[in-house]
Enzyme design. Structure first.
Site, mmCIF file in Angstrom:
data_model
loop_
_atom_site.group_PDB
_atom_site.id
_atom_site.type_symbol
_atom_site.label_atom_id
_atom_site.label_comp_id
_atom_site.label_asym_id
_atom_site.label_seq_id
_atom_site.Cartn_x
_atom_site.Cartn_y
_atom_site.Cartn_z
ATOM 1 N N TRP A 208 0.827 -1.208 0.000
ATOM 2 C CA TRP A 208 0.000 0.000 0.000
ATOM 3 C C TRP A 208 0.862 1.259 0.000
ATOM 4 O O TRP A 208 0.402 2.319 0.337
ATOM 5 C CB TRP A 208 -0.914 0.004 1.229
ATOM 6 C CG TRP A 208 -2.132 -0.849 1.066
ATOM 7 C CD1 TRP A 208 -3.351 -0.435 0.615
ATOM 8 C CD2 TRP A 208 -2.277 -2.251 1.318
ATOM 9 N NE1 TRP A 208 -4.233 -1.488 0.576
ATOM 10 C CE2 TRP A 208 -3.613 -2.611 0.994
ATOM 11 C CE3 TRP A 208 -1.421 -3.239 1.777
ATOM 12 C CZ2 TRP A 208 -4.090 -3.909 1.138
ATOM 13 C CZ3 TRP A 208 -1.902 -4.523 1.907
ATOM 14 C CH2 TRP A 208 -3.216 -4.859 1.592
ATOM 15 N N CYS B 299 -6.899 -4.354 -1.877
ATOM 16 C CA CYS B 299 -8.108 -5.094 -1.488
ATOM 17 C C CYS B 299 -8.885 -5.702 -2.653
ATOM 18 O O CYS B 299 -9.335 -6.832 -2.575
ATOM 19 C CB CYS B 299 -9.019 -4.243 -0.611
ATOM 20 S SG CYS B 299 -9.793 -2.869 -1.460
ATOM 21 N N HIS C 166 -13.543 -0.367 0.674
ATOM 22 C CA HIS C 166 -12.843 -1.614 0.942
ATOM 23 C C HIS C 166 -13.655 -2.730 0.290
ATOM 24 O O HIS C 166 -14.876 -2.746 0.376
ATOM 25 C CB HIS C 166 -12.705 -1.844 2.448
ATOM 26 C CG HIS C 166 -12.012 -3.137 2.776
ATOM 27 N ND1 HIS C 166 -10.854 -3.526 2.139
ATOM 28 C CD2 HIS C 166 -12.323 -4.135 3.632
ATOM 29 C CE1 HIS C 166 -10.488 -4.708 2.597
ATOM 30 N NE2 HIS C 166 -11.368 -5.105 3.505
ATOM 31 N N ASP D 244 -12.964 -12.279 3.829
ATOM 32 C CA ASP D 244 -12.087 -11.192 3.401
ATOM 33 C C ASP D 244 -10.652 -11.691 3.380
ATOM 34 O O ASP D 244 -10.124 -12.106 4.408
ATOM 35 C CB ASP D 244 -12.239 -10.012 4.383
ATOM 36 C CG ASP D 244 -11.540 -8.749 3.891
ATOM 37 O OD1 ASP D 244 -10.758 -8.843 2.922
ATOM 38 O OD2 ASP D 244 -11.779 -7.676 4.475
ATOM 39 N N TYR E 3 -5.925 5.055 -0.873
ATOM 40 C CA TYR E 3 -7.373 4.829 -0.787
ATOM 41 C C TYR E 3 -7.753 4.273 0.587
ATOM 42 O O TYR E 3 -8.907 4.272 0.971
ATOM 43 C CB TYR E 3 -7.867 3.904 -1.906
ATOM 44 C CG TYR E 3 -7.654 2.431 -1.655
ATOM 45 C CD1 TYR E 3 -8.674 1.634 -1.121
ATOM 46 C CD2 TYR E 3 -6.439 1.817 -1.932
ATOM 47 C CE1 TYR E 3 -8.471 0.286 -0.877
ATOM 48 C CE2 TYR E 3 -6.233 0.475 -1.685
ATOM 49 C CZ TYR E 3 -7.254 -0.284 -1.156
ATOM 50 O OH TYR E 3 -7.057 -1.614 -0.914
#
Length: 736
Positions: free
Chosen positions: A287, A322, A381, A404, A568
Site C-alpha cells: 500500500w 483489497c 474496501h 475477506d 485509498y
C-alpha cells in the site's frame, strides 16, 4: 541400489506422532500405490486372471458437449478431465472382455483421494452396484447393458470432499480382487453443487446461479462515496489449469482432505492463504505506492495470471490491494462451485482497537494530529460474500457470509477474516463465529473528533455517526449495474432497530467507549459543509466551504483547510494544501468561500488512485466552539479506448485495438498496457517507452476467440506517473 531407494522412501514419509496412526492427509496431489491384484491368500498355480471378467475400456463422456458436463454445468471448464458436481448423478460406460453376467460376475467402483485413503474419512469410497440411487448418497446402478458394455449412473454424496478423485474398477474373483491399472485420464473432479438441494451451497434462483457461479467476469466498484467508479475484472474460473491452481491453494493451506466438503472450513483457510502474510500465500499486499520487482495492484485485469504464476512458482505474487485479494478469492470460490460475489463498502472503518470508534485527534489549532491518529477510514474496501448454510450457528444465520482475504487484522493468530454471517452483523449478534465484531465495526463505527487542551484534558468536539459504511454495493445479477445492499448489513441510520442492533453488539463484547456528555456540547446554531469541484487528473479545481448561521448573532469563524494526498486506505502521504482565512457569518444567512487548488500543487505527489482527503475545521471566535468535517474525493482518470476490426466469429482471426491519449502536462515513461478477455484471448502485455503529452498510443492485437457468446475485453494502462487507467468493451462472438 534397492537399499538407497528404500531410505529415500523412508525420508519422504512424514514422521508419525503418538496421536495418530497415519500422518495427516492434506494434499490432493499425492497418491498411494493401489495393487492391481489383491490376493485373499495363496494363489493356486492354475489361476489365470484372464478367465475372469476383465475391463477393456472406460468411457467417462467428458467432452464439453456430452451429457455429463452439460447436466452438471461444467462445460465451460477448459479441461479434458471429467468434472461433475456432488449430489447429482453422472454417466459412465465400462467395456468388458465379454458380456457382464449379474448372476456370476461381481464388480464395483472405487474413488480415492490423497495419499492415505480411508473409508471413514471419505477419502476411500467403494461403490457397490444397487438397484436404486438414493438422493445425495454415494451409489451406482446399471442403466443399460449392450453386448460387452454396461452403462452406469453414479451418484456422488452431496456432502463429499471437493477435489480430484482417482477412479478404479475392481472385479471380484474367488482368489482375490483384480483392479484396473492407475490411469490419470480417468481422474474425476467433484465440485460443490448450488443446483442440488442437499448441498450446503444450494442456491434456489437460476439467474443468481448463472451470475454467482458461472459468470467469469465481474465489476469492481471503487472511487469513493461521492464519486463511484467501476472497472471490470476477469475472474476466469474456467480457464486452463485454474481449477488445479485452486485445489493447490487448499493443499498449500494444509486443509485436511476430510474437511474439504465443508464450505465454512474452505472459506476460512482460503481467506488466510489468499494473502501472503504468515503462510506465503498467493498475493503480497503493498500500500506504499512503490511496487519494485512486481506488478502494481492497479495493473492487473483479472485473477488468471496471478493464480497461474502462484501455481507454478509457489511464491507470493507481487502486488495486491483489497480488490485484487477479493477478485482472486472470488475466482477461487466460483471455480469450486461456491456462489460468491465481490462487495464494496464505501467509507470503511479500519479500527485499530475494535472499539466501534474511529478517533481523529486535533491539535489546539484544530489541525489533525497525525502522530496520535491511528485509525483510518478507507475510501472503500472490497471483500467477498460466499453463499452457504451455517449448521454451526443457530437457525437463520445461513445465506451470505462475509469472507475477506485482505490482511488487515489477525484472527486466531493468522491474517484472515470470516466467514461471518451478514444476517448476524445486521442484527448485532456478533458473538457468532468468525470475526463478526471486526466486520461490524467496518460498517458501523462512529467518527469521534477530539482535541487536547493545553492542560492535557481531552475535549470531544464532534461525533459523526453516519459517515462509516454509508453505501455497500455489488454488481447486479445479469447486468453491469450497481446493486445497493447496505440494507442487508444495517438498519436505516438512526432507526430504533439500528440502535437496538448496536446495543446487542455491545452486549456481545464489541467495545464502545462512551463520551462524557458534559464535555461534548457542540455548536448547534451554525452548520458547515464543503464541496469539491469535479475535476480531471492534471487540472485545477476549487473547494467551496459553506456556512449557515441560523442564529441571530454575528459570528466570525477562523477557518482552516488541510488538503492531503492519501492512499485509498485513508492513510495520508502528504499535505499538499494549507489555507486559513477568517469568515464573517451574518445572522440567519448562508455564506460561501472558495479555495483554489492548482494542479502544480498536487501533480508531483499524487498516488495510484488520485485520492485527496480534505479536513475543514473552523473555530467560532465568539464561543470558542469548533466545527469539523472531512471528505475524500477522487479525480477523474481518463479511460482507455478498445475497438475491434474484422468479423467476430469463434475460431477465426480478429483484431483488437487499444488507444490512449496522455492527459498530463508531462511525458509518460515505461508504460505497460495489458489486455485480456476470457474465451477471446490470453492476457497480452506490451511496454511503451514514452508517450509525450497530448499524443496517442495505438496497439493492435490479433487473436482467435475460442467461445461464442457475449464476451468482455478488459485493458489496463500503468506507469509510475499514472495508474488505474482502464478500458473495456463487450463483444458478441458469433458461432462459426
Amino acid at each position: 541400489m534397492s537399499v538407497t531407494t528404500n531410505t529415500n522412501e523412508e525420508k519422504k514419509k512424514p514422521p508419525l506422532n503418538g496421536r495418530r496412526a497415519l500422518p495427516s492427509d492434506n494434499s490432493n496431489d499425492e497418491e498411494n500405490e493401489v495393487p492391481e491384484m489383491e490376493a485373499f491368500g495363496l494363489i493356486p498355480r492354475g489361476f489365470n486372471p484372464k478367465d475372469y471378467l476383465r475391463v477393456v475400456d472406460i468411457h467417462l463422456f467428458k467432452e464439453p458437449q456430452e451429457v455429463n458436463k452439460q447436466q452438471h454445468h461444467t462445460d465451460k471448464y477448459y479441461s479434458p478431465k471429467l468434472i461433475v458436481r456432488r449430489g447429482q448423478a453422472f454417466q459412465i460406460q465400462i467395456d468388458f472382455n465379454r458380456p457382464y453376467n449379474p448372476e456370476t460376475d461381481r464388480f464395483w467402483l472405487e474413488y480415492l483421494i490423497g495419499r492415505y485413503p480411508q473409508q471413514n474419512k471419505g477419502t476411500y469410497i467403494p461403490i457397490p452396484l444397487s438397484n436404486v440411487l438414493k438422493p445425495g448418497k454415494w451409489g451406482a446402478k446399471i442403466t443399460r447393458k449392450e453386448n460387452n458394455s454396461v452403462r452406469l449412473s453414479i451418484m456422488p454424496s452431496a456432502t463429499c470432499i471437493v477435489g480430484k478423485f482417482r477412479l478404479y474398477v475392481a472385479v471380484w474373483t474367488p482368489f482375490g480382487i483384480l483392479r484396473t491399472p492407475r490411469n490419470s485420464a480417468l481422474d474425476t473432479y467433484i465440485l460443490f453443487n448450488p443446483w442440488c438441494q442437499e448441498d450446503a451451497v444450494y442456491l434456489d434462483d437460476e439467474k443468481e446461479r448463472e451470475e454467482y457461479v458461472l459468470n467469469d467476469v465481474g465489476i469492481v466498484f471503487h472511487g469513493n462515496i461521492n464519486d463511484i467508479k467501476l472497472r471490470s475484472w476477469s475472474y476466469g474460473q474456467f480457464e486452463e489449469n485454474i481449477l488445479d491452481a485452486c485445489l493447490f491453494l487448499m493443499d498449500k493451506a494444509e486443509l485436511e482432505l476430510s474437511g474439504r466438503g465443508n464450505p465454512i472450513k474452505i472459506c476460512r483457510v482460503a481467506s488466510a492463504v489468499i494473502n501472503s502474510r504468515d503462510d506465503n500465500g498467493v498475493i503480497a499486499g503493498s500500500w506504499d505506492n512503490t511496487y519494485a520487482y512486481g506488478v502494481a495492484p492497479s495493473a492487473w485485469t483479472g485473477s488468471v495470471d496471478i493464480l497461474l504464476e502462484y501455481y507454478s512458482s509457489k511464491q507470493p505474487v507481487r502486488y495486491g490491494q483489497c480488490w485484487v485479494f477479493a477478485g482472486v478469492f472470488n475466482t477461487f470460490l466460483r471455480c469450486l462451485g461456491i456462489p460468491a460475489r465481490l462487495i464494496t463498502n464505501y467509507s470503511s472503518a479500519h479500527d485499530n482497537n475494535a472499539n466501534l470508534q474511529l478517533d481523529i485527534f486535533l491539535d489546539d489549532e484544530g489541525k489533525v494530529d497525525t502522530k496520535l491518529t491511528k485509525d483510518s477510514i478507507w475510501n472503500y474496501h472490497c471483500w467477498n460474500e460466499a453463499w452457504m448454510t451455517r449448521p454451526d450457528l443457530p437457525v437463520g444465520f445461513g445465506g451470505w457470509q462475509v469472507v475477506d482475504g485482505t490482511p488487515q487484522e489477525t484472527s486466531d493468530g493468522m491474517y484472515r477474516c470470516g466467514p461471518a454471517s451478514v444476517q448476524a452483523i445486521k442484527h448485532g449478534h456478533v458473538c457468532f463465529q468468525f470475526d463478526a465484531p471486526f466486520v461490524y465495526a467496518e460498517v458501523n463505527s462512529d467518527i469521534v473528533y477530539s482535541r487536547r487542551e493545553k492542560n492535557g484534558t481531552q475535549v470531544i468536539e464532534k461525533i459523526d455517526t453516519n459517515h462509516i459504511g454509508q453505501l455497500i454495493v455489488t454488481k447486479e445479477v445479469g447486468s453491469d449495474g450497481m446493486l445497493e445492499i447496505t440494507e442487508e448489513y444495517k438498519f436505516q441510520e438512526g432507526s430504533k432497530e439500528e440502535r437496538l442492533a448496536l446495543e446487542t453488539a455491545v452486549m456481545y463484547g464489541v467495545k464502545k467507549q462512551t463520551a462524557q456528555d458534559t464535555t461534548y456540547q457542540p455548536q448547534t446554531d451554525v452548520d458547515m459543509d464543503f464541496q469539491v469541484q469535479k475535476a480531471v487528473l492534471g487540472s485545477d479545481f476549487k473547494v467551496t466551504i459553506t456556512f449557515r448561521n441560523r442564529s441571530r448573532n454575528y459570528y466570525t469563524a477562523t477557518t482552516y483547510l488541510s488538503g492531503n494526498i492519501v492512499f485509498y486506505t485513508g492513510v495520508a502521504k502528504k499535505e499538499f494544501k494549507k489555507h486559513s482565512f477568517s469568515a464573517k457569518l451574518a445572522p440567519s444567512s448562508s455564506s460561501s468561500f472558495d479555495v483554489a487548488v492548482q494542479s502544480s500543487e498536487y501533480v508531483n505527489d499524487f498516488l495510484d488512485q488520485a485520492c485527496f482527503h480534505f479536513f475543514v475545521t473552523a473555530q467560532i471566535n465568539e464561543t470558542g466552539k469548533i466545527l469539523a468535517t472531512q471528505k475524500a474525493t477522487v479525480l477523474d482518470i481518463p479511460a482507455l479506448r478498445i475497438k475491434t476490426q474484422g468479423e467476430m466469429v469463434a475460431d477465426k482471426e480478429m483484431s483488437v485495438i487499444v488507444e490512449f491519449t496522455n492527459p498530463l502536462k508531462q511525458t509518460l515513461e515505461n508504460v505497460t498496457v495489458r489486455l485480456e478477455g476470457p474465451g477471446v484471448l490470453r492476457t497480452m502485455k506490451k511496454l511503451f517507452r514514452q508517450i509525450p503529452m497530448n499524443s496517442t498510443l495505438i496497439w493492435e492485437v490479433k487473436c482467435i476467440p475460442r467461445r461464442p457468446g457475449l464476451r468482455k475485453l478488459i485493458a489496463s494502462l500503468n506507469c509510475d506517473a499514472l495508474r488505474h487507467v482502464y478500458g473495456e468493451l463487450n463483444v458478441q462472438i458469433q458461432k462459426p
